[in-house]
Design a protein around this motif. Structure first.
Motif, short mmCIF file in Angstrom:
data_model
loop_
_atom_site.label_atom_id
_atom_site.label_comp_id
_atom_site.label_asym_id
_atom_site.label_seq_id
_atom_site.Cartn_x
_atom_site.Cartn_y
_atom_site.Cartn_z
N ILE A 1 -4.07 3.03 7.46
CA ILE A 1 -4.50 3.83 6.32
C ILE A 1 -5.10 5.16 6.76
O ILE A 1 -4.89 6.20 6.13
CB ILE A 1 -5.53 3.04 5.47
N ASN B 1 2.53 4.76 7.50
CA ASN B 1 1.51 3.73 7.69
C ASN B 1 2.08 2.36 8.03
O ASN B 1 1.42 1.56 8.70
CB ASN B 1 0.58 3.64 6.46
N THR C 1 -3.62 10.33 7.54
CA THR C 1 -4.34 11.46 6.95
C THR C 1 -4.54 12.59 7.95
O THR C 1 -4.81 13.73 7.55
CB THR C 1 -5.72 11.01 6.42
N SER D 1 1.44 15.76 -7.56
CA SER D 1 0.19 15.97 -6.84
C SER D 1 -0.59 17.10 -7.49
O SER D 1 -0.02 17.86 -8.31
CB SER D 1 0.48 16.31 -5.37
N VAL E 1 0.84 -1.20 0.00
CA VAL E 1 0.00 0.00 0.00
C VAL E 1 0.87 1.25 0.00
O VAL E 1 0.61 2.22 -0.72
CB VAL E 1 -0.95 0.00 1.22
N SER E 2 1.94 1.23 0.83
CA SER E 2 2.85 2.37 0.89
C SER E 2 3.53 2.60 -0.45
O SER E 2 3.65 3.74 -0.92
CB SER E 2 3.90 2.14 1.99
N SER F 1 1.11 4.15 -2.89
CA SER F 1 0.91 5.59 -2.70
C SER F 1 1.99 6.39 -3.42
O SER F 1 1.70 7.36 -4.13
CB SER F 1 0.91 5.92 -1.20
N LEU G 1 1.52 5.93 -7.32
CA LEU G 1 0.47 6.74 -7.94
C LEU G 1 0.89 8.20 -8.10
O LEU G 1 0.51 8.87 -9.06
CB LEU G 1 -0.82 6.64 -7.13
N SER G 2 1.69 8.68 -7.13
CA SER G 2 2.22 10.03 -7.25
C SER G 2 3.11 10.14 -8.49
O SER G 2 3.02 11.11 -9.25
CB SER G 2 3.01 10.40 -5.99
N SER H 1 2.80 9.73 10.27
CA SER H 1 2.46 9.71 8.84
C SER H 1 2.96 8.45 8.15
O SER H 1 2.72 8.26 6.96
CB SER H 1 3.05 10.94 8.14
#
Length: 440
Positions: free
Chosen positions: A387, A407, A391, A158, A144-145, A148, A151-152, A405
């Motif tokens: 998760i 995860n 945020t 961003s 998941v990390s 993230s 996707l950036s 921050s």
């Protein structure tokens, strides 16, 4: 571990000639993205050209040396080592505030502490208590990390970043990811083995045709460079900085354990405690060396496991060559800078399938845990907290903001803490009651 299991990782190397081995190694270097962290940290921290070059050199050399030693002598798995992203924000902050000597000292002391825990066997005793519910959750969160970050890169930054999710950016990222997926699943022979490299070449060609590659940055990089000893000055010690770095180092160790477990799962071999002990000790020694020449800690890279899983090439032979090439790149900054010209959408396109395989590997390990309400609650709550909590991290003060921050750290602490509260303590209590009844 029987003889067949021990030879499984190496046996697949017999099907690769030296030409193919070299291409697989290049593929691993690009996918591992060893250059991204030091360049990102150096530019964000505002380091001079000399210190920036030294940081990149140090990371390449330390990563190459540890990769070679790990694959041949210590953990003996086809794993590429590289800079841990857990330290990016800390190193940037240290660079901006003039605290790099304290950061280096903190990394060195943290590495020595972890080395001591490893060689004495204390670390492996703790690892023995990690259940599939815990390790599966950690590996899932590593994926998941990575997703993230991926996707950036995939979207070009961003919202607000120039070119974010633009047609040109999406052309590169979608095309690169599509080639990786299609060739990995449906390609045969050469096209299957080198799906990532083919995607990289196509992505870079498209980037060149659309004007997204700028070669002018190469002119300022020297051809030959040697890392300096203690480039930021002598080590200093600051308790608050040390504690922050030590926690971050703990995150890197947890991530490495997850990568070891995932690698063993991909290779279908048993991961014994000796390998874990040797692997973490090797990473700690490499991190201590890295701090001495201006780098930051190295850890096992998760994305390379995705490459092995999708391409089917599980050999240690290309990993050894990868380690050697990383060392060479460490002494030739201009080549390292050339690697960094690959646009972020192409990197994101390659990483996306790799992140997906890590998440599914986490699922596979979670399936090994006992299917009961307690384990399901531990897994579910840990993932939710990991998760959700980051945020809200922006509202926390100072170092706590950095820690909250992460995860992977939150998920690991949650999984271990819940396991202790819901399984270990009740088990001890029931055992005590049972003993009392036997005495009566």
């Amino acid at each position: 571990m029987n003889r067949t299991q021990e030879e499984t990782p190496a046996s697949s190397s017999e099907s690769l000639g030296w030409g193919q081995t070299f291409l697989v190694s290049i593929q691993h270097i690009f996918v591992s993205n060893v250059w991204l962290d030091p360049i990102f940290v150096a530019s964000s921290a505002g380091l001079s050209l000399t210190l920036s070059t030294n940081l990149v050199n140090a990371i390449f050399i330390a990563s190459g040396l540890v990769t070679l030693i790990q694959a041949t002598k210590l953990v003996r798995l086809p794993i590429v080592q590289g800079p841990s992203a857990a330290f990016d924000a800390l190193m940037i902050n240290a660079g901006k505030t003039g605290m790099l000597p304290a950061a280096g000292g903190s990394i060195f002391v943290s590495a020595l502490l972890v080395f001591g825990l490893s060689v004495t066997g204390l670390l492996t005793k703790l690892v023995k208590r990690l259940t599939p519910a815990i390790t599966g959750t950690i590996i899932f969160l590593v994926g998941v990390s990575l997703a993230s970050f991926t996707l950036s890169e995939f979207l070009g930054g961003s919202p607000g970043t120039p070119g974010f999710a633009s047609p040109k950016t999406l052309l590169l990222s979608v095309m690169t990811a599509a080639i990786v997926v299609l060739l990995s699943l449906f390609g045969k022979g050469f096209f299957h083995k080198f799906s990532f490299l083919i995607a990289l070449v196509v992505g870079d060609v498209l980037a060149g045709l659309t004007g997204m590659i700028d070669l002018s940055a190469l002119r300022s990089k020297p051809l030959i460079g040697l890392p300096r000893l203690l480039p930021y000055g002598g080590f200093s010690f600051n308790w608050s900085i040390f504690l922050t770095f030590f926690v971050a180092y703990t995150v890197a160790v947890i991530e490495a354990l997850g990568v070891y477990e995932a690698s063993a799962s991909v290779l279908n071999i048993n991961l014994d405690q000796k390998r874990i002990r040797n692997g973490i000790a090797g990473e700690a020694a490499g991190s201590a060396l890295s701090s001495l020449i201006g780098g930051f800690p190295t850890t096992a890279f998760a994305q390379n496991l995705g490459v092995m899983k999708l391409t089917g090439v599980h050999s240690r032979k290309p990993i050894l060559l990868t380690g050697g090439l990383l060392i060479v790149l460490g002494f030739i900054p201009k080549l390292g800078a050339f690697l960094s010209l690959t646009p972020s959408p192409v990197i994101g396109g390659m990483f996306l399938p790799a992140a997906a395989t890590l998440i599914t590997t986490g699922f596979a390990i979670l399936k090994k845990s006992k299917n009961n309400d307690t384990n399901n609650l531990i897994i579910g709550l840990s993932i939710i907290l990991a998760i959700a909590v980051p945020t809200y991290a922006a509202g926390f003060p100072g170092s706590l903001k950095t820690l909250m921050s992460n995860n992977i750290l939150i998920g690991a602490i949650s999984a271990v803490g819940l396991h202790i509260c819901l399984i270990s303590i009740p088990s001890l209590f029931r055992k005590g009651v049972h003993d009392d009844q036997n005495i009566d």
